[in-house]
Design a protein around this motif. Sequence first.
Motif, PDB file in Angstrom:
ATOM      1  N   UNK A  70       1.801  -2.273  -1.169  1.00 36.51           N
ATOM      2  CA  UNK A  70       2.546  -2.681   0.004  1.00 36.51           C
ATOM      3  C   UNK A  70       3.129  -1.440   0.661  1.00 36.51           C
ATOM      4  N   UNK A  71       3.350  -1.536   1.944  1.00 34.36           N
ATOM      5  CA  UNK A  71       3.945  -0.441   2.708  1.00 34.36           C
ATOM      6  C   UNK A  71       5.031  -1.023   3.588  1.00 34.36           C
ATOM      7  N   UNK A  72       6.188  -0.405   3.536  1.00 34.37           N
ATOM      8  CA  UNK A  72       7.301  -0.819   4.380  1.00 34.37           C
ATOM      9  C   UNK A  72       7.467   0.223   5.474  1.00 34.37           C
ATOM     10  N   UNK A  73       7.312  -0.192   6.706  1.00 35.76           N
ATOM     11  CA  UNK A  73       7.518   0.698   7.844  1.00 35.76           C
ATOM     12  C   UNK A  73       8.853   0.332   8.466  1.00 35.76           C
ATOM     13  N   UNK A  74       9.701   1.322   8.602  1.00 35.38           N
ATOM     14  CA  UNK A  74      11.027   1.117   9.169  1.00 35.38           C
ATOM     15  C   UNK A  74      11.136   1.980  10.423  1.00 35.38           C
ATOM     16  N   UNK A  75      11.345   1.339  11.549  1.00 33.38           N
ATOM     17  CA  UNK A  75      11.501   2.061  12.810  1.00 33.38           C
ATOM     18  C   UNK A  75      12.950   2.517  12.931  1.00 33.38           C
ATOM     19  N   UNK A  76      13.146   3.797  13.147  1.00 37.23           N
ATOM     20  CA  UNK A  76      14.507   4.328  13.235  1.00 37.23           C
ATOM     21  C   UNK A  76      15.189   3.941  14.544  1.00 37.23           C
TER      22      UNK A  76
END
Length: 163
Positions: A70-76
């Motif tokens: 799984x990959x968690x992408x967090x937009x700043x």
Amino acid sequence: MRLYGVVGWKNAGKTGLMERLVSEITGRGFSVSTVKHAHHSFDVDHPGKDSHRHRVAGAREVLLASRNRFALMHELQGEEEPTLEDLLTRLSPVDLVLIEGYKRDQHPKVEAHRAETGNPLIAPDDPSVRAVASDVALTLDRPVFDLNDTAAIAGFILAEVGL
């Protein structure tokens, strides 16, 4: 959590050394995670894919999952870049976290050095650099390893962190 860094200037061999260290240390039975600092914008997503469409639509976080990873992408979204300390809290427990980059942070490090780049050594001015892995012989006040002697460098790091 045990941490050890690999630092050096561009084209010094950091990524190759990291890759070899992960293989060597996991081959010795230890669990390893890595953190890599990027000085530029990067993307693990692809235009047109559902997860990319979610991000573009404004999702703050997108978690992409399958049976393999799984990959968690967090937009700043205007926030400051998270510190290394903040990022480390997001990792699951492992025996060792190897960190590529973050040369200004104070965790212990080995410096990757290739003479052909013409860059100066970081080690003389940074006591957090505990050893240098170089493609040329150097005389320093700390251990110097052959850049390709992965087993010796891994052994040094493992001894330094008590594993």
